[in-house]
Motif scaffolding. Structure first.
Motif, PDB file in Angstrom:
ATOM      1  N   ARG A 146      -6.267  -1.805  -8.013  1.00 51.58           N
ATOM      2  CA  ARG A 146      -7.163  -2.611  -7.172  1.00 51.58           C
ATOM      3  C   ARG A 146      -6.693  -4.066  -7.130  1.00 51.58           C
ATOM      4  O   ARG A 146      -6.707  -4.704  -6.079  1.00 51.58           O
TER       5      ARG A 146
ATOM      6  N   PRO B 265       0.810  -1.232   0.000  1.00 51.49           N
ATOM      7  CA  PRO B 265       0.000   0.000   0.000  1.00 51.49           C
ATOM      8  C   PRO B 265       0.840   1.278   0.000  1.00 51.49           C
ATOM      9  O   PRO B 265       0.444   2.278  -0.594  1.00 51.49           O
ATOM     10  N   ASP B 266       2.000   1.240   0.652  1.00 57.78           N
ATOM     11  CA  ASP B 266       2.871   2.419   0.673  1.00 57.78           C
ATOM     12  C   ASP B 266       3.390   2.764  -0.719  1.00 57.78           C
ATOM     13  O   ASP B 266       3.616   3.937  -1.027  1.00 57.78           O
TER      14      ASP B 266
ATOM     15  N   GLU C  36       0.194   4.027  -3.056  1.00 59.83           N
ATOM     16  CA  GLU C  36      -0.385   5.338  -2.741  1.00 59.83           C
ATOM     17  C   GLU C  36       0.075   6.441  -3.704  1.00 59.83           C
ATOM     18  O   GLU C  36      -0.753   7.253  -4.136  1.00 59.83           O
TER      19      GLU C  36
ATOM     20  N   LYS D 285      -3.800  -4.581  -4.775  1.00 67.67           N
ATOM     21  CA  LYS D 285      -4.116  -4.478  -3.347  1.00 67.67           C
ATOM     22  C   LYS D 285      -4.548  -5.811  -2.752  1.00 67.67           C
ATOM     23  O   LYS D 285      -4.468  -6.010  -1.546  1.00 67.67           O
TER      24      LYS D 285
ATOM     25  N   ARG E 246      -2.120   6.393  -6.733  1.00 67.93           N
ATOM     26  CA  ARG E 246      -3.456   6.939  -6.485  1.00 67.93           C
ATOM     27  C   ARG E 246      -3.415   8.461  -6.420  1.00 67.93           C
ATOM     28  O   ARG E 246      -4.241   9.145  -7.018  1.00 67.93           O
TER      29      ARG E 246
END
Length: 148
Positions: free
Chosen positions: A107, A44-45, A48, A110, A51
């Motif tokens: 997505r 996730p880091d 980000e 993730k 995004r």
């Protein structure tokens, strides 16, 4: 302010929004290797910035379109000018592309799975293609070629 100074302000806003629409994508290339090898917990880091970049360029695109419309209205260019038509067509294609290219891949990354390498390859292709699309639009805006 006179009409010329408004034109200059709008032109600079337009140019800055182009830079914000293209520039952040270049910093994402080095992250791809990190995404390939990062433990799932740290993923996730690394996702980000993708995004944030998509969100930033979306808003910069709004400024780009608004200033482009106003600049076209203020100048002698018309909506049937070939380079404007080509730029608008490419822009519409890029909007479709960005909506379909990045979000689904992010997505997928993730969620835990065994296909990370192929998804990162698709993400790299999407990144390269988006940069090429936006650089093509920029070329039309700068070179202003007469196509017809």
């Amino acid at each position: 302010m006179s009409a010329l100074s408004w034109y200059v302000v709008l032109l600079y806003l337009h140019i800055c929004s182009v830079v914000l629409s293209i520039g952040p994508y270049f910093i994402l290339f080095p992250l791809l290797s990190k995404i390939r090898s990062a433990p799932f917990e740290l993923l996730p880091d690394y996702l980000e910035p993708f995004r944030i970049t998509v969100r930033l360029t979306k808003h910069a695109g709004h400024v780009l379109v608004a200033t482009g419309i106003i600049l076209t209205w203020l100048t002698s260019w018309t909506w049937s000018t070939s380079w404007i038509v080509a730029t608008v067509l490419i822009m519409v294609a890029s909007l479709y592309f960005i909506a379909r290219a990045f979000s689904p891949l992010l997505r997928q990354l993730k969620a835990p799975h065994d296909e990370r390498q192929s998804i990162v390859d698709k993400l790299r292709r999407a990144l390269v293609l988006y940069v090429l699309i936006t650089l093509t639009m920029m070329w039309f805006m700068v070179a202003k070629p007469t196509l017809w």
